[in-house]
Enzyme design. Structure first.
Site, PDB file in Angstrom:
ATOM      1  N   HIS A 193      36.096 -43.399  -0.802  1.00  0.00           N
ATOM      2  CA  HIS A 193      35.388 -44.684  -0.703  1.00  0.00           C
ATOM      3  C   HIS A 193      33.943 -44.447  -0.293  1.00  0.00           C
ATOM      4  O   HIS A 193      33.673 -43.989   0.810  1.00  0.00           O
ATOM      5  CB  HIS A 193      36.115 -45.555   0.327  1.00  0.00           C
ATOM      6  CG  HIS A 193      35.446 -46.871   0.579  1.00  0.00           C
ATOM      7  ND1 HIS A 193      35.510 -47.495   1.818  1.00  0.00           N
ATOM      8  CD2 HIS A 193      34.690 -47.662  -0.203  1.00  0.00           C
ATOM      9  CE1 HIS A 193      34.825 -48.640   1.753  1.00  0.00           C
ATOM     10  NE2 HIS A 193      34.325 -48.764   0.531  1.00  0.00           N
ATOM     11  N   SER A 211      37.812 -50.198  -1.854  1.00  0.00           N
ATOM     12  CA  SER A 211      37.363 -50.394  -0.473  1.00  0.00           C
ATOM     13  C   SER A 211      38.488 -50.898   0.418  1.00  0.00           C
ATOM     14  O   SER A 211      38.329 -50.994   1.623  1.00  0.00           O
ATOM     15  CB  SER A 211      36.207 -51.405  -0.441  1.00  0.00           C
ATOM     16  OG  SER A 211      36.639 -52.618  -1.020  1.00  0.00           O
ATOM     17  N   GLU A 239      34.371 -42.144   2.940  1.00  0.00           N
ATOM     18  CA  GLU A 239      35.637 -42.392   3.633  1.00  0.00           C
ATOM     19  C   GLU A 239      36.758 -41.945   2.710  1.00  0.00           C
ATOM     20  O   GLU A 239      36.997 -42.554   1.667  1.00  0.00           O
ATOM     21  CB  GLU A 239      35.748 -43.889   3.960  1.00  0.00           C
ATOM     22  CG  GLU A 239      36.924 -44.278   4.811  1.00  0.00           C
ATOM     23  CD  GLU A 239      36.968 -45.786   5.077  1.00  0.00           C
ATOM     24  OE1 GLU A 239      36.557 -46.563   4.192  1.00  0.00           O
ATOM     25  OE2 GLU A 239      37.413 -46.192   6.168  1.00  0.00           O
TER      26      GLU A 239
END
Ligand code: T1G
Length: 709
Positions: free
Chosen positions: A434, A413, A446
């Site tokens: 992500h 993250s 992401e």
């Protein structure tokens, strides 16, 4: 069959049936060209004595997918013939007109079909009225015709959710008249039967002038349930008003009322925000200049059978991709599989998943301890703890085992993709993918490009997002990427506000009133304060002198207050029920005293601006340094990863509407209060000095975005 191409609608005659085919790629929107073509070809069919019935269908992949949103705000959208003009022609047409639906019939497309004499669809077709997702409502009679066909409850559900309805369900509800094997031949045959039987049709709105026998309390109940989910969206409530009007006034009055409510919604701030979001979501899938072709992903592996890894495995399984879930022990795998099974069972019990689908998905998930067992997977996603050493060890082992050309993805993250890639011999195959927790629920994927990630790998994971049912954005490699890099300002400001006198409850209430699913303090308690302290430890090492975080978080964790999972964090918990805790208040006051901070009260408005303005400033810096390709990508990330209200368009669109000069001033003040990294960036300063931003009439573009180009 003879046929001629006429504008966007072709005219062919099949025996005694005229087939009008709309050809307006990519999704056959009811643009001016299509409306004009329909008017011309319908007139031709009317005058053609050999024609005794008409079929309207879409060419390419779909029926008519709705009004052409790109025409909104232009003369084209108001130019004749309007959708309503075509509907009037259809309702008065002297010969039966059958809509032949494949792909999707949505919005104005379905509303046109509802004024045909009958509708047939192939089994794979979907129908729906998704206008609510654009901040408007079905403005071509949908709110008056649908309840007359499906009943009030179903109509409210269809229109306030905007969901797509399968052909079988649409048949059951009365929205279509038959499910056929092939749209064209099925519709032509249906038309021939109608002609042979002499069956006559009455327009839907004339079948009963107003809907009777409806318990008025159904609307109060609908407003309560829909209102809770709407989180401030106004279109769903206006739709309920229109359906109520269908039960209390004549069709003509109901249609007039619908037009009035449509105009109100169209003029609201929510409509340009939601239309901006609609296009931003689609634009975010595209990477300017990327020519590479995506590789097929036919198998996957996930390393780490915890909450994230299990959720990611479900995402692949749900998308029909066989996936191997790996961990270090049978016990860890058994725990992970039990959680996955439980998640599916909850979906089945809620009716959001059929038992058969659950069984199929579970059958696609296998488990492994030895990496050799999934060496042939097309992609492997590492989803273990956020510890760089552990990730490096895993990627070293993956590099030694995975087949050539396999994509090596990390679900980190915030950690450095390049550092992870550097332990492999194939950095071009390493990328960040992500997901947000819970991965099987949250829509954001992401993707993070490393310095050496190949275009082919980028194209593949961007394409994979659509297969997985996710909304994708591509981020540059930095601390926190697009979303979490901004999140630290939102949660950071919440900490400073508590030091200065705002209470946790007030901060959360203001954020939830703004439209967030939960406030920043409750979010902290949910995700675990100890996790927050861990992430901060890494981040604090990189903070320049003069910068700080509020130490309230660390103080709470020192006292074992780690959030909901420990029964107390900022709040005290009885199960999921939270309540303010005087102990927290005392800890906050102690921190403020130690720091010599004079506490005061805050208005809700001041808290709202201090929470959300810093997002726009940091987002503008991401556009400047290339972490984000576009302002719209940042909006997509925040709507899908953090629940930012889409009816505000996303943080960047919201900042534009507020006025970039105001955002700039807020950033200058924040820098004085909190430290230099809160200061305005160059792009924001330049746009603010140019007076950019403010309520953009159509809102189709963010100035921040345009400046990037
Ligand atoms: N208007 C203009 N462009 C549209 C469009 C629309 N309605 N729908 C899609 N596009 C573009 C989209 O931007 C993209 O462009 C390309 O088509 C492919 O879309 C009177 C007033 C139909 C399910 O809300 O749900 O009717 O990026 O990537 O995944 O009451 O498009 O290629 O340049 O989404 O296959 C109501 C919205 C309008 C439907 C296909 N209708 N569209 O999904 O393709 S308001 C909608 C969709 C209305 C009436 C009111 C999906 C799709 P580009 P895509 P897809």
């Amino acid at each position: 069959m003879i046929g001629e191409r006429m504008s966007a609608v072709s005219y062919q005659v099949d025996g005694e049936v005229a087939v009008l085919t709309v050809d307006y790629p990519p999704v056959n929107t009811a643009s001016l060209a299509v409306r004009t073509g329909l008017a011309e070809t319908l007139e031709r069919a009317r005058g053609d004595e050999a024609v005794r019935a008409v079929v309207i269908m879409g060419g390419g992949k779909t029926f008519i997918a709705g009004a052409d949103i790109t025409e909104f705000g232009t003369d084209k959208s108001k130019a004749s013939p309007s959708i309503q003009d075509i509907q009037n022609i259809l309702e008065d047409f002297p010969k039966p007109v059958i809509a032949a639906i494949h792909g999707t019939a949505l919005g104005g497309g379905l509303e046109l079909a509802l004024t045909c004499h009958a509708r047939v669809a192939v089994a794979s077709a979907k129908v729906g009225l998704p206008e609510v997702n654009l901040g408007i409502l079905p403005g071509a009679g949908g709110t008056q015709r649908v309840p007359r066909l499906t009943g009030v409850d179903a109509a409210i559900d269809i229109m306030t959710t905007g969901k797509h309805i399968s052909a079988d369900k649409a048949l059951e509800m009365g929205l279509i008249d038959a499910v056929v094997d092939d749209a064209r031949t099925g519709a032509v045959a249906f038309a021939r039967d109608v002609v042979a039987s002499g069956r006559s049709f009455m327009p839907v709105t004339q079948r009963d002038d107003k809907i009777t026998g409806v318990d008025p309390s159904v609307f109060a109940r609908a407003r309560a349930t829909v209102g809770k989910k709407a989180r401030g969206k106004i279109a769903p409530m206006a739709i309920i008003d229109c359906v109520e009007a269908a039960c209390s006034s004549s069709a003509a009055q109901g249609l007039a009322f619908e037009t009035e409510k449509f105009a109100e919604l169209y003029a609201s701030d929510q409509r340009p925000a939601l239309m901006h979001y609609f296009f931003a979501e689609r634009e975010a899938r595209k990477v300017p200049g990327l020519k590479a072709v995506a590789k097929p992903i036919r198998s996957a592996a996930v390393i780490g059978a915890g909450t994230m890894g299990g959720g990611i495995a479900m995402v692949f399984a749900n998308a029909g991709i066989p996936v191997t879930l790996a961990d270090i022990s049978d016990e860890a795998l058994a725990k992970g599989m039990a959680t996955i099974r439980k998640n599916y069972e909850i979906s089945v019990s809620r009716g959001s998943m059929a038992q058969g689908k659950m069984d199929e998905a579970l059958a696609r998930i296998s488990t492994a301890i030895n990496y050799a067992d999934f060496a042939q997977a097309d992609i492997v996603v590492e989803a273990v703890f956020e510890k760089m050493d552990l990730k490096k060890d895993i990627f070293t082992r993956l590099d030694a085992v995975m087949k050539p050309g396999a994509i090596l993805a990390t679900n980190t993250s915030s950690l450095d993709i390049d550092q992870i890639a550097a332990v492999t011999e194939r950095p071009e195959d390493v990328i960040g993918v992500h997901f947000f927790s819970p991965a099987n629920v949250m829509k954001l994927q992401e993707n993070i490009r490393g310095a050496r990630t190949s275009d082919e790998v980028i194209a593949t994971v961007m394409d994979l997002g659509k297969t997985l049912g996710k909304n994708v954005v591509l981020a540059g490699n930095c601390d926190g990427f697009i979303g979490n890099r901004m999140l630290q300002y939102y949660t950071g400001e919440a900490g400073f506000l508590m030091e200065q006198g705002a209470t946790p409850e007030q901060i959360d209430r203001v954020a939830e009133k703004f439209g967030m699913p939960m406030g920043p303090i409750s979010m902290r308690d949910m995700s675990g304060l100890d996790i927050g302290v861990l992430v901060r430890k890494e981040r604090l090492k990189k903070l320049p002198p003069g910068e700080r975080f509020s130490p309230i978080l660390e103080r709470l964790v020192e006292q074992g207050r780690c959030g909901m999972k420990t029964g107390k964090g900022f709040y005290r918990y009885e199960g999921r029920d939270k309540s303010p805790d005087p102990e927290t208040t005392q800890i906050i006051e102690d921190v403020a005293n130690e720091l010599g901070i004079e506490r005061r009260t805050f208005t809700d408005e001041e808290i709202e601006f201090r929470l959300f303005a810093p997002l726009v400033n940091e987002g503008a810096k991401e556009i400047e340094d290339g972490t984000a390709l576009r302002a719209g990508d940042i909006d997509v990330a925040w709507v899908n990863g953090y629940g930012f209200p889409s009816h505000k368009g996303g943080p960047m669109f919201w900042g534009e509407q507020v006025g970039l000069d105001k955002i700039y001033d807020a950033a200058v003040a924040a820098a004085e209060r909190n430290g230099p990294r809160w200061a305005p960036g160059k792009l924001l300063k330049r746009l603010a000095m140019e007076g950019k931003g403010g309520r953009t009439p159509e809102g189709a573009r963010c100035h921040l975005h345009e400046k990037r180009r």
